[in-house]
Design a protein around this motif. Structure first.
Motif, PDB file in Angstrom:
ATOM      1  N   VAL A 187       0.828  -1.211   0.000  1.00  0.00           N
ATOM      2  CA  VAL A 187       0.000   0.000   0.000  1.00  0.00           C
ATOM      3  C   VAL A 187       0.861   1.260   0.000  1.00  0.00           C
ATOM      4  O   VAL A 187       0.453   2.292  -0.536  1.00  0.00           O
ATOM      5  CB  VAL A 187      -1.012   0.016   1.172  1.00  0.00           C
ATOM      6  CG1 VAL A 187      -1.990  -1.139   1.049  1.00  0.00           C
ATOM      7  CG2 VAL A 187      -0.325  -0.007   2.514  1.00  0.00           C
ATOM      8  N   THR A 188       2.066   1.173   0.580  1.00  0.00           N
ATOM      9  CA  THR A 188       2.968   2.332   0.533  1.00  0.00           C
ATOM     10  C   THR A 188       3.417   2.588  -0.897  1.00  0.00           C
ATOM     11  O   THR A 188       3.530   3.747  -1.336  1.00  0.00           O
ATOM     12  CB  THR A 188       4.181   2.119   1.452  1.00  0.00           C
ATOM     13  OG1 THR A 188       3.732   1.847   2.783  1.00  0.00           O
ATOM     14  CG2 THR A 188       5.068   3.363   1.471  1.00  0.00           C
ATOM     15  N   GLU A 189       3.684   1.537  -1.649  1.00  0.00           N
ATOM     16  CA  GLU A 189       4.014   1.687  -3.063  1.00  0.00           C
ATOM     17  C   GLU A 189       2.863   2.348  -3.816  1.00  0.00           C
ATOM     18  O   GLU A 189       3.072   3.240  -4.658  1.00  0.00           O
ATOM     19  CB  GLU A 189       4.324   0.322  -3.683  1.00  0.00           C
ATOM     20  CG  GLU A 189       5.608  -0.316  -3.183  1.00  0.00           C
ATOM     21  CD  GLU A 189       5.770  -1.756  -3.651  1.00  0.00           C
ATOM     22  OE1 GLU A 189       6.910  -2.240  -3.672  1.00  0.00           O
ATOM     23  OE2 GLU A 189       4.745  -2.402  -3.979  1.00  0.00           O
ATOM     24  N   LEU A 190       1.634   1.925  -3.498  1.00  0.00           N
ATOM     25  CA  LEU A 190       0.467   2.470  -4.185  1.00  0.00           C
ATOM     26  C   LEU A 190       0.264   3.949  -3.893  1.00  0.00           C
ATOM     27  O   LEU A 190       0.012   4.749  -4.793  1.00  0.00           O
ATOM     28  CB  LEU A 190      -0.791   1.677  -3.799  1.00  0.00           C
ATOM     29  CG  LEU A 190      -0.925   0.265  -4.374  1.00  0.00           C
ATOM     30  CD1 LEU A 190      -2.087  -0.473  -3.721  1.00  0.00           C
ATOM     31  CD2 LEU A 190      -1.127   0.325  -5.887  1.00  0.00           C
ATOM     32  N   ILE A 191       0.375   4.346  -2.605  1.00  0.00           N
ATOM     33  CA  ILE A 191       0.131   5.761  -2.281  1.00  0.00           C
ATOM     34  C   ILE A 191       1.273   6.631  -2.790  1.00  0.00           C
ATOM     35  O   ILE A 191       1.052   7.785  -3.188  1.00  0.00           O
ATOM     36  CB  ILE A 191      -0.096   5.973  -0.766  1.00  0.00           C
ATOM     37  CG1 ILE A 191      -0.663   7.392  -0.519  1.00  0.00           C
ATOM     38  CG2 ILE A 191       1.159   5.746   0.037  1.00  0.00           C
ATOM     39  CD1 ILE A 191      -1.099   7.652   0.904  1.00  0.00           C
ATOM     40  N   THR A 192       2.486   6.097  -2.828  1.00  0.00           N
ATOM     41  CA  THR A 192       3.610   6.866  -3.378  1.00  0.00           C
ATOM     42  C   THR A 192       3.373   7.140  -4.856  1.00  0.00           C
ATOM     43  O   THR A 192       3.551   8.277  -5.337  1.00  0.00           O
ATOM     44  CB  THR A 192       4.933   6.107  -3.175  1.00  0.00           C
ATOM     45  OG1 THR A 192       5.172   5.946  -1.774  1.00  0.00           O
ATOM     46  CG2 THR A 192       6.099   6.862  -3.801  1.00  0.00           C
ATOM     47  N   ASP A 193       2.965   6.122  -5.592  1.00  0.00           N
ATOM     48  CA  ASP A 193       2.682   6.299  -7.015  1.00  0.00           C
ATOM     49  C   ASP A 193       1.528   7.269  -7.221  1.00  0.00           C
ATOM     50  O   ASP A 193       1.569   8.118  -8.117  1.00  0.00           O
ATOM     51  CB  ASP A 193       2.343   4.950  -7.656  1.00  0.00           C
ATOM     52  CG  ASP A 193       2.031   5.071  -9.138  1.00  0.00           C
ATOM     53  OD1 ASP A 193       2.930   5.428  -9.921  1.00  0.00           O
ATOM     54  OD2 ASP A 193       0.859   4.824  -9.521  1.00  0.00           O
ATOM     55  N   ALA A 194       0.492   7.171  -6.376  1.00  0.00           N
ATOM     56  CA  ALA A 194      -0.656   8.068  -6.499  1.00  0.00           C
ATOM     57  C   ALA A 194      -0.241   9.520  -6.249  1.00  0.00           C
ATOM     58  O   ALA A 194      -0.645  10.427  -6.983  1.00  0.00           O
ATOM     59  CB  ALA A 194      -1.751   7.663  -5.515  1.00  0.00           C
ATOM     60  N   CYS A 195       0.560   9.752  -5.218  1.00  0.00           N
ATOM     61  CA  CYS A 195       0.992  11.121  -4.917  1.00  0.00           C
ATOM     62  C   CYS A 195       1.827  11.705  -6.051  1.00  0.00           C
ATOM     63  O   CYS A 195       1.774  12.911  -6.312  1.00  0.00           O
ATOM     64  CB  CYS A 195       1.773  11.149  -3.604  1.00  0.00           C
ATOM     65  SG  CYS A 195       0.734  10.976  -2.131  1.00  0.00           S
ATOM     66  N   LYS A 196       2.577  10.871  -6.747  1.00  0.00           N
ATOM     67  CA  LYS A 196       3.299  11.352  -7.915  1.00  0.00           C
ATOM     68  C   LYS A 196       2.317  11.801  -8.998  1.00  0.00           C
ATOM     69  O   LYS A 196       2.545  12.808  -9.680  1.00  0.00           O
ATOM     70  CB  LYS A 196       4.227  10.251  -8.453  1.00  0.00           C
ATOM     71  CG  LYS A 196       5.432   9.981  -7.569  1.00  0.00           C
ATOM     72  CD  LYS A 196       6.306   8.870  -8.133  1.00  0.00           C
ATOM     73  CE  LYS A 196       7.520   8.613  -7.239  1.00  0.00           C
ATOM     74  NZ  LYS A 196       8.360   7.497  -7.752  1.00  0.00           N
TER      75      LYS A 196
END
Length: 345
Positions: A187-196
């Motif tokens: 989920v950290t990978e997902l939110i990092t990608d989303a914030c980008k």
């Protein structure tokens, strides 16, 4: 004509969905951001325009190429899914649950076919949905099923606070057992990608602890030592800009104040409660909400899905008092994500 095309579902027609869609599309700025069309029933949308008393019209279309995307005229992909003689605002009806469902399916199909650049969903009613024979917990499960997505997560977002969850709709006792290193990393990978996609080049992510004070070095539990801290350490080694485990009672305030661009909650209410305290603002003088801000973004899908983070509000449906704030924010987020994906395709 290079603006992203967004398919906006009307939601359950007996709720506030149609009116918040109409109110949002009455703002000229929406047509400066994107090219919106509505999937649903044209007669329902016309009814919403009438009781809101807005100078708008509906253009019925049956293919995206027929849409004109003109301010003041709502392009509706007309699915003829509501019998207006039997339709009642503010009531749970099987036909309304089915109308919400087919509106979603059409938006998904258009996105999978690359006819639209993203989708935005108005609220549905789970009781009406199941009464119609569509046995899903909600939007997220519908999208996951019809996009054949196995790994996905819910992200809540407003202007300042963005929260993703390690687990959502499970009992609290089970949620504690789901706090595992692989899921925290996922989920950290997902939110990092989303914030980008939202415009943050190197997102700062705060990861919550599970226990009070993040266990105070093991005094109040061992999930931090066994699962959360190892996840944080691996993420840092891989180059992620993460902090944690941060005590849950301070994490969300820090995020709201700008210390983090996003945060990871360990379970449903840990993330939802602070988010809704920030986004839902009641005015005791007027007896109604000044604003209901906040959106729900499903991450991990092959298509963009952004939704308002509130329900159908049957008690106020048809009264013309529902706020379009969350719908406006949903359109804004979907537009930003669509532009990012286009630029990085």
């Amino acid at each position: 004509m290079n603006l992203p095309i967004l398919a906006i579902t009307m939601g359950d027609p007996a709720g506030i969905g149609p009116e918040i869609v109409v109110r949002a599309l009455h703002h000229p700025v929406v047509y400066q951001q994107c090219r919106p069309l509505v999937t649903g029933d044209a007669a329902v949308m016309e009814k919403a325009i009438r009781f809101l008393g807005l100078p708008m019209t509906v253009k019925r279309i049956d293919k995206v190429s027929d849409a004109e995307f003109c301010y003041g005229q709502i392009d509706v992909f007309d699915l003829h899914c509501v019998d207006m003689e039997k339709f009642k605002i503010g009531e749970v009806q099987a036909q309304c649950g089915n109308a919400a469902f087919v509106s979603i399916r059409k938006a998904i199909d258009l996105a999978l076919a690359d006819e639209v650049d993203g989708t935005v969903t108005a609220p549905l009613n789970k009781a009406a949905l199941n009464l119609a024979g569509h046995h899903f917990d909600g939007h997220t499960e519908i999208y996951a099923t019809f996009t054949n997505t196995k790994k996905y997560a819910m992200l809540l977002a407003d202007e300042f606070l963005r929260v993703i969850h390690v687990s959502t709709h499970v009992p609290l006792r089970k949620a504690c057992d789901l706090v595992k290193k692989p899921r925290i990393i996922e989920v950290t990978e997902l939110i990092t990608d989303a914030c980008k996609q939202f415009g943050y080049a190197n997102p700062r992510i705060g990861i919550a602890g599970l226990n009070p004070h993040s266990s105070d070095n093991g005094l109040f539990g061992d999930e931090e030592a066994l699962e959360i801290t190892p996840a944080v350490e691996e993420l840092r080694q891989r180059g992620f800009n993460v902090d944690g485990p941060v005590p849950p009672d301070t994490l969300f305030a820090k995020c709201k104040c700008g210390q983090y661009d996003g945060c990871v909650a360990m379970y449903h209410d840990q993330g939802h409660i602070p988010f809704k305290v920030v986004g839902f603002n009641w005015n005791p003088q007027t007896g109604k909400m000044d604003s209901v801000k906040g959106v729900n973004i499903t991450l991990g899908l092959p298509i963009i899905r952004v939704s308002v983070d509130h329900g159908t509000a049957f008690d106020v449906a048809g009264k013309g008092v529902a706020s379009e704030d969350a719908m406006m924010l949903s359109i804004d987020y979907a537009t930003r994500m669509a532009l990012y994906r286009r630029e990085h395709a």
